[in-house]
Design an enzyme around this catalytic site. Structure first.
Site, short mmCIF file in Angstrom:
data_model
loop_
_atom_site.label_atom_id
_atom_site.label_comp_id
_atom_site.label_asym_id
_atom_site.label_seq_id
_atom_site.Cartn_x
_atom_site.Cartn_y
_atom_site.Cartn_z
N ASP A 51 -76.95 35.01 -15.11
CA ASP A 51 -76.47 33.99 -16.10
C ASP A 51 -77.76 33.37 -16.82
O ASP A 51 -78.63 33.10 -16.28
CB ASP A 51 -75.32 33.09 -15.53
CG ASP A 51 -74.48 32.31 -16.50
OD1 ASP A 51 -74.72 32.38 -17.75
OD2 ASP A 51 -73.93 31.32 -16.06
N HIS A 52 -77.47 32.61 -17.99
CA HIS A 52 -78.48 31.97 -18.46
C HIS A 52 -78.27 30.45 -17.94
O HIS A 52 -77.23 29.73 -18.49
CB HIS A 52 -78.45 31.93 -20.20
CG HIS A 52 -79.11 33.09 -20.38
ND1 HIS A 52 -78.29 33.89 -21.47
CD2 HIS A 52 -80.23 33.82 -20.34
CE1 HIS A 52 -79.08 34.94 -21.70
NE2 HIS A 52 -80.04 35.00 -21.11
N TYR A 226 -72.07 30.55 -19.46
CA TYR A 226 -71.32 31.68 -19.69
C TYR A 226 -71.71 33.13 -20.05
O TYR A 226 -70.77 33.92 -20.58
CB TYR A 226 -70.19 31.21 -20.57
CG TYR A 226 -69.47 29.93 -20.58
CD1 TYR A 226 -68.73 29.69 -19.56
CD2 TYR A 226 -69.61 28.88 -21.24
CE1 TYR A 226 -67.84 28.70 -19.08
CE2 TYR A 226 -68.91 27.66 -21.13
CZ TYR A 226 -68.11 27.45 -20.16
OH TYR A 226 -67.65 26.38 -19.76
N HIS A 227 -72.80 33.43 -19.79
CA HIS A 227 -73.60 34.59 -20.02
C HIS A 227 -73.49 35.46 -18.86
O HIS A 227 -74.57 36.25 -18.50
CB HIS A 227 -74.77 34.46 -20.72
CG HIS A 227 -74.80 33.91 -21.91
ND1 HIS A 227 -75.89 33.39 -22.76
CD2 HIS A 227 -73.71 33.57 -22.76
CE1 HIS A 227 -75.50 33.09 -24.12
NE2 HIS A 227 -74.23 32.85 -24.00
N VAL A 228 -72.46 35.51 -18.11
CA VAL A 228 -72.51 36.37 -16.63
C VAL A 228 -72.55 37.97 -16.98
O VAL A 228 -71.87 38.19 -17.67
CB VAL A 228 -71.25 35.82 -15.92
CG1 VAL A 228 -71.35 34.11 -15.36
CG2 VAL A 228 -70.02 36.04 -16.41
#
Ligand SMILES: Cc1cc2nc3c(=O)[nH]c(=O)nc-3n(C[C@H](O)[C@H](O)[C@H](O)COP(=O)(O)OP(=O)(O)OC[C@H]3O[C@@H](n4cnc5c(N)ncnc54)[C@H](O)[C@@H]3O)c2cc1C
Length: 291
Positions: A51-52, A226-228
């Site tokens: 994630d970021h 939320y960049h999973v």
């Protein structure tokens, strides 16, 4: 579940490994511990979660111009904006409030940008969940190439029970080191004279000259973007942690593909929604040509 040709899973970086593991496809020992009969021992399922990690520099604004906020003038502008949108399909409510951004390098030795910053014309505390009276603006910082990886495991064989998610943010020292450096540069950008007429107090204080204070504050406040992705990653033959092959087929099984963010081997260096759509498009092409 039966299918005449194949099944394509697209339940996302949490849902896809959860369903696979509940169906017996995953790390053998973990499945046995939960009483699930293993169909395929696939140790990579649920691993490599990426994630970021992100942080916000939030400033209260001295003026209400050019920002959205909770105030009489802010509400009046919003109502006028709704009218404008209904009449002309344009105006303030057509904005995502984070229209400008910059990619930057934390050091001249870094080949390509390792940080992203979006300027938000509002107070974006806790992803907008914490509301504050008044106006402000925020610099939204993302670590572009994180090295920490986490995991998704089952809490229960029942897929209606949320899985156990451990992102292990900052478990790789590179991530904190780079985010601290990136935060210091962002603080420099935000202290430029162009912001002088607007800049009020910071909602969460970061001290430009105290990296330890920045690190402590990041540990308290940085969180998901939320960049999973990455929990059923693609990889070459012979890689035991590779869940899918280069045509998105689950290794060791027939008739099962994955088309979502979970197949990414590493997170892309910026927002991942467009790349995920590209994975879907590519999957459609491959399914058609393999049919
Ligand atoms: C709040 C938020 C803001 C975001 N903002 C941005 C942004 O600004 N820019 C950007 O690029 N990306 C953004 N993203 C990320 C982007 O939305 C995701 O990367 C992308 O949607 C991932 O696509 P996916 O197909 O892998 O999974 P998803 O879009 O999550 O789709 C998975 C689907 O599977 C379903 N599902 C899961 N489990 C089950 C189950 N057991 N049974 C049945 N169905 C199930 C889910 O309901 C969902 O519909 C954001 C994400 C969130 C959550």
């Amino acid at each position: 579940m039966r299918a005449r040709r194949e099944i394509v899973m697209s339940a996302g970086a949490f849902g896809t490994p959860q369903i696979l593991m509940a169906s017996g496809v995953g790390p053998g020992q973990h499945l046995q511990d939960l009483g699930i009969r293993p169909v395929l021992d696939a140790p990579g399922v649920g691993q490599n979660l990426q994630d970021h990690i992100s942080a916000l520099l939030i400033y209260r604004s001295l003026v209400t111009d050019h920002t959205v906020g909770i105030s009489p003038i802010g509400v009046a502008r919003l109502l006028a904006g709704m009218w404008q949108w209904r009449r002309h399909r344009r105006g303030v409510i057509t904005s995502c409030a984070a229209e400008s951004g910059v990619y930057y390098r934390t050091s001249p030795d870094v080949e390509v940008s390792d940080m992203e910053m979006e300027l938000i014309v509002g107070i974006g505390d806790d992803h907008g969940r914490k509301l504050h009276l008044g106006h402000g603006y925020s610099a939204h910082l993302l670590l572009a190439r994180p090295k920490s990886t986490g995991e998704v495991r089952l809490a229960s064989p029942d897929t209606t029970v949320a899985p156990l998610i451990d992102p292990r943010y900052f478990s790789h020292p590179y991530d904190m080191e780079t985010l601290v450096a990136g935060t210091r540069i962002a603080l420099d950008i935000m202290s430029q004279p162009v912001f002088d007429p607007y800049r009020g107090d910071m909602l969460i204080h970061y001290d430009r000259d105290d990296p330890d204070q920045i690190e402590r504050t990041l540990r308290d406040h940085a969180d998901t973007e939320y960049h999973v992705c990455g929990t059923c990653r693609m990889g070459p033959d012979g890689d035991p942690m590779a869940v899918v092959d280069s045509r998105l087929r689950v290794r060791g099984l027939e008739g099962l593909r994955i088309a979502d963010a979970s197949v990414m081997p590493t997170v892309t260096s910026n927002n991942i929604n467009a790349p995920v759509i590209m994975i879907g498009e590519k999957a459609a092409d491959m399914i058609r040509s393999d049919a």
